[in-house]
Design an enzyme around this catalytic site. Sequence first.
Site, mmCIF file in Angstrom:
data_model
loop_
_atom_site.group_PDB
_atom_site.id
_atom_site.type_symbol
_atom_site.label_atom_id
_atom_site.label_comp_id
_atom_site.label_asym_id
_atom_site.label_seq_id
_atom_site.Cartn_x
_atom_site.Cartn_y
_atom_site.Cartn_z
ATOM 1 N N HIS A 1 0.864 -1.193 0.000
ATOM 2 C CA HIS A 1 0.000 0.000 0.000
ATOM 3 C C HIS A 1 0.902 1.246 0.000
ATOM 4 O O HIS A 1 2.026 1.186 0.508
ATOM 5 C CB HIS A 1 -0.887 -0.061 1.266
ATOM 6 C CG HIS A 1 -1.778 1.117 1.438
ATOM 7 N ND1 HIS A 1 -1.353 2.281 2.053
ATOM 8 C CD2 HIS A 1 -3.065 1.322 1.084
ATOM 9 C CE1 HIS A 1 -2.349 3.150 2.052
ATOM 10 N NE2 HIS A 1 -3.396 2.590 1.481
ATOM 11 N N ILE B 1 1.434 3.803 1.780
ATOM 12 C CA ILE B 1 2.165 4.284 2.963
ATOM 13 C C ILE B 1 3.192 3.267 3.456
ATOM 14 O O ILE B 1 4.006 3.580 4.307
ATOM 15 C CB ILE B 1 1.236 4.700 4.139
ATOM 16 C CG1 ILE B 1 0.685 3.494 4.879
ATOM 17 C CG2 ILE B 1 0.164 5.680 3.709
ATOM 18 C CD1 ILE B 1 0.273 3.823 6.320
ATOM 19 N N LYS B 2 3.202 2.051 2.939
ATOM 20 C CA LYS B 2 4.116 1.019 3.449
ATOM 21 C C LYS B 2 5.548 1.263 2.947
ATOM 22 O O LYS B 2 5.782 2.161 2.141
ATOM 23 C CB LYS B 2 3.593 -0.361 3.044
ATOM 24 C CG LYS B 2 2.174 -0.654 3.583
ATOM 25 C CD LYS B 2 2.140 -0.869 5.075
ATOM 26 C CE LYS B 2 0.790 -0.656 5.742
ATOM 27 N NZ LYS B 2 -0.306 -1.519 5.411
ATOM 28 N N ASN B 3 6.492 0.448 3.400
ATOM 29 C CA ASN B 3 7.903 0.753 3.120
ATOM 30 C C ASN B 3 8.258 0.726 1.639
ATOM 31 O O ASN B 3 9.155 1.446 1.207
ATOM 32 C CB ASN B 3 8.828 -0.175 3.908
ATOM 33 C CG ASN B 3 9.021 0.321 5.335
ATOM 34 O OD1 ASN B 3 8.289 1.204 5.792
ATOM 35 N ND2 ASN B 3 10.010 -0.203 6.030
ATOM 36 N N ILE B 4 7.614 -0.156 0.872
ATOM 37 C CA ILE B 4 7.688 -0.058 -0.597
ATOM 38 C C ILE B 4 6.271 -0.192 -1.125
ATOM 39 O O ILE B 4 5.423 -0.815 -0.478
ATOM 40 C CB ILE B 4 8.617 -1.122 -1.255
ATOM 41 C CG1 ILE B 4 8.185 -2.547 -0.920
ATOM 42 C CG2 ILE B 4 10.072 -0.880 -0.890
ATOM 43 C CD1 ILE B 4 8.942 -3.613 -1.716
#
Length: 387
Positions: A181, A183-186
């Site tokens: 998603h 906002i996640k790290n990738i």
Amino acid sequence: MRKEFLPFSIPTIEQEEINEVVDSLQSGWITTGPKVKKFEDEFKAYVDAPFAVPLNSATAGLHLALLAMGVGPGDEVITTPMTFAATVNVMIHVGAKPVLADIEPGTLNIDVQAIRSKITERTKAIVPVHFAGLPCDLDAIFAVADEFGLKVLEDAAHAVGTEYKGKRIGSFDTLSVFSFHPIKNITTGEGGMVCTRDEKLAEEISLLKFHGMSREAWKRYSAKGTPNYDIVLPGFKYNMMDIQAALGIHQLRKLDRFIEKRTEIAELYNAAFAEVEEIVTPGAAPYAYRHAWHLYTPLVKIEQLTIDRDAFMAELKKENIGTGLHFKAVHHHPYYRENLPVPAGELPHADYVSDRILSLPLFPKMELADAQDVVAAVKNVFARTRK
Ligand SMILES: *Cc1c(COP(=O)(O)O)cnc(C)c1O
């Protein structure tokens, strides 16, 4: 005060990602195809998992993982109240009962003693969440699972790049589910990946993800495939597209750089807030790990302020600082209050944290000066709301 609004998170999309998506669009192959396969292979190599299944979200991955593990009506699944609702919603989808076990007050991860206290003869699985990118104590969780014959499904939505005792999350002998998603790290826009060492589980999830068609079904429209196909079970429509994987291939190559930057900002926050009385900085765990710093989630000591946490976030917004809420505890949401009532005082640490936690801006494109603006804004708000 800052002139421009600083959002809580912005994805880092660079020219390589843009070129790769344009290449997909121009190639005539938009949905599941060679780029998804490439992303799957590179992701497997990164986390050191023999099998991986790319999907259109982590929620889809958690859903299919539960089905593949045989979790269904009458079963209980133990998880943490400090998670995104998706972790628990999918348990409802498969007809199982979520059972919430309290968290550790420092790491905010599920407490292994609390897991033990929730086990009944109906317990089928444990779903730990590596909160904010700090790994749960997997050895202790596996020991409980072995003792009681339970399955473990790691919600690794925050844990792309997290390491536990020198090994990456995704490489353990269980199922782990990652999220891409924005906002996640990738990110792949939306997307997820299930990793496992169990070939049969990977095969089952692959079947379920695309209508119940056999694994290489996407090739049926290519020069190498045949148009005919077989449905071997009634599956879902959870496949990842090549347009998504086009982003993922390049994001994955940048992940370690992203985590280094996130770590630098998190350390700046930790140092700046160490002396601030009204804030509790995120805790550490006593074993070796690499924190992926997906989120920076301090607690605000609202008893020392004239306002609550939601008003505190509104005050930060007035200072042009965005925040996130990860998370309001599962049992505080209306659906779960009604359908999964938790007796008052049964999850004291989760209740405490749920009313005090917030996520401060943390993303690789941030400058250290942005983080300093956040620190100044937090101190300003404390100065005017201190009791
Ligand atoms: C983001 C998140 C999910 C869901 O991920 P999606 O890819 O948006 O479906 C699940 N669990 C946790 C803990 C999350 O933070």
